[in-house]
Design a protein around this motif. Structure first.
Motif, PDB file in Angstrom:
ATOM      1  N   HIS A  52       0.901  -1.218   0.003  1.00 57.42           N
ATOM      2  CA  HIS A  52       0.138  -0.060   0.009  1.00 57.42           C
ATOM      3  C   HIS A  52       0.675   1.379   0.048  1.00 57.42           C
ATOM      4  CE1 HIS A  52      -3.662  -2.289   0.564  1.00 57.42           C
ATOM      5  NE2 HIS A  52      -3.235  -2.828   1.454  1.00 57.42           N
ATOM      6  N   GLY A  53       1.998   1.049  -0.410  1.00 59.69           N
ATOM      7  CA  GLY A  53       3.005   2.316  -0.372  1.00 59.69           C
ATOM      8  C   GLY A  53       3.878   2.564   0.728  1.00 59.69           C
ATOM      9  N   LYS A  54       3.713   1.918   1.895  1.00 55.29           N
ATOM     10  CA  LYS A  54       4.440   2.359   3.151  1.00 55.29           C
ATOM     11  C   LYS A  54       5.670   1.077   3.105  1.00 55.29           C
ATOM     12  CE  LYS A  54       1.166   2.081   5.865  1.00 55.29           C
ATOM     13  NZ  LYS A  54       0.221   2.332   7.395  1.00 55.29           N
ATOM     14  N   ALA A  55       6.909   1.433   3.233  1.00 53.33           N
ATOM     15  CA  ALA A  55       7.974   0.734   3.499  1.00 53.33           C
ATOM     16  C   ALA A  55       7.998   0.037   4.703  1.00 53.33           C
ATOM     17  CB  ALA A  55       9.324   1.355   2.933  1.00 53.33           C
ATOM     18  N   PRO A  56       8.395  -1.012   5.026  1.00 54.49           N
ATOM     19  CA  PRO A  56       8.556  -1.490   6.346  1.00 54.49           C
ATOM     20  C   PRO A  56       9.530  -0.661   7.238  1.00 54.49           C
ATOM     21  CG  PRO A  56       9.451  -3.172   4.834  1.00 54.49           C
ATOM     22  CD  PRO A  56       8.998  -2.166   3.917  1.00 54.49           C
ATOM     23  N   GLU A  57       9.244  -0.621   8.389  1.00 59.25           N
ATOM     24  CA  GLU A  57       9.914   0.235   9.273  1.00 59.25           C
ATOM     25  C   GLU A  57      11.148  -0.510   9.960  1.00 59.25           C
ATOM     26  OE1 GLU A  57      10.884   3.972  11.012  1.00 59.25           O
ATOM     27  OE2 GLU A  57       9.047   3.188   9.706  1.00 59.25           O
ATOM     28  N   PRO A  58      12.362  -0.285   9.494  1.00 62.09           N
ATOM     29  CA  PRO A  58      13.700  -1.041  10.150  1.00 62.09           C
ATOM     30  C   PRO A  58      13.623  -0.820  11.655  1.00 62.09           C
ATOM     31  CG  PRO A  58      14.370   0.740   8.715  1.00 62.09           C
ATOM     32  CD  PRO A  58      12.846   0.654   8.705  1.00 62.09           C
ATOM     33  N   ALA A  59      13.447   0.059  12.238  1.00 60.99           N
ATOM     34  CA  ALA A  59      13.554   0.539  13.522  1.00 60.99           C
ATOM     35  C   ALA A  59      12.461  -0.398  14.420  1.00 60.99           C
ATOM     36  CB  ALA A  59      13.299   1.848  13.991  1.00 60.99           C
TER      37      ALA A  59
END
Length: 107
Positions: A52-59
């Protein structure tokens, strides 16, 4: 303990006991690493948000990883502390023995 051979035998026994203690600590470390390796796939977030356009959050992944590592390590912390104290005592005893009888007498 006058004879050189007796002192060498004692030193060898002390060094072997120290190696065994270090081996136990290393074994615990490997067990923790193995458990964390098994947990890592579960820590990754679901991929549907990325579609949906949001990259996974590495933090987020890093926070989950640290929390799991802390929990797994806490389970073994008393054992780790006890072995670490034992290792320090063994190191002191070996160095004291070498100091007491001089470095030249071990050759």
């Amino acid at each position: 303990m006058n004879s050189l051979s007796e002192r060498r035998a004692l030193l060898l026994r002390m060094e072997e006991a120290r190696r065994q203690t270090q081996h136990q600590l290393d074994l615990i470390d490997r067990q923790i690493i193995r458990r964390m390796t098994a947990v890592i796939p579960q820590l990754h977030p679901r991929r549907n948000s990325y579609r949906h356009g949001k990259a996974p959050e590495p933090a987020t992944f890093l926070a989950r990883y640290r929390a799991n590592l802390a929990a797994i390590t806490a389970e073994r912390q008393q054992e780790i502390d006890a072995l670490s104290r034992k290792l320090a005592r063994q190191d002191r005893a070996i160095s004291d023995l070498r100091e007491r009888h001089g470095a030249a007498s071990w050759s």
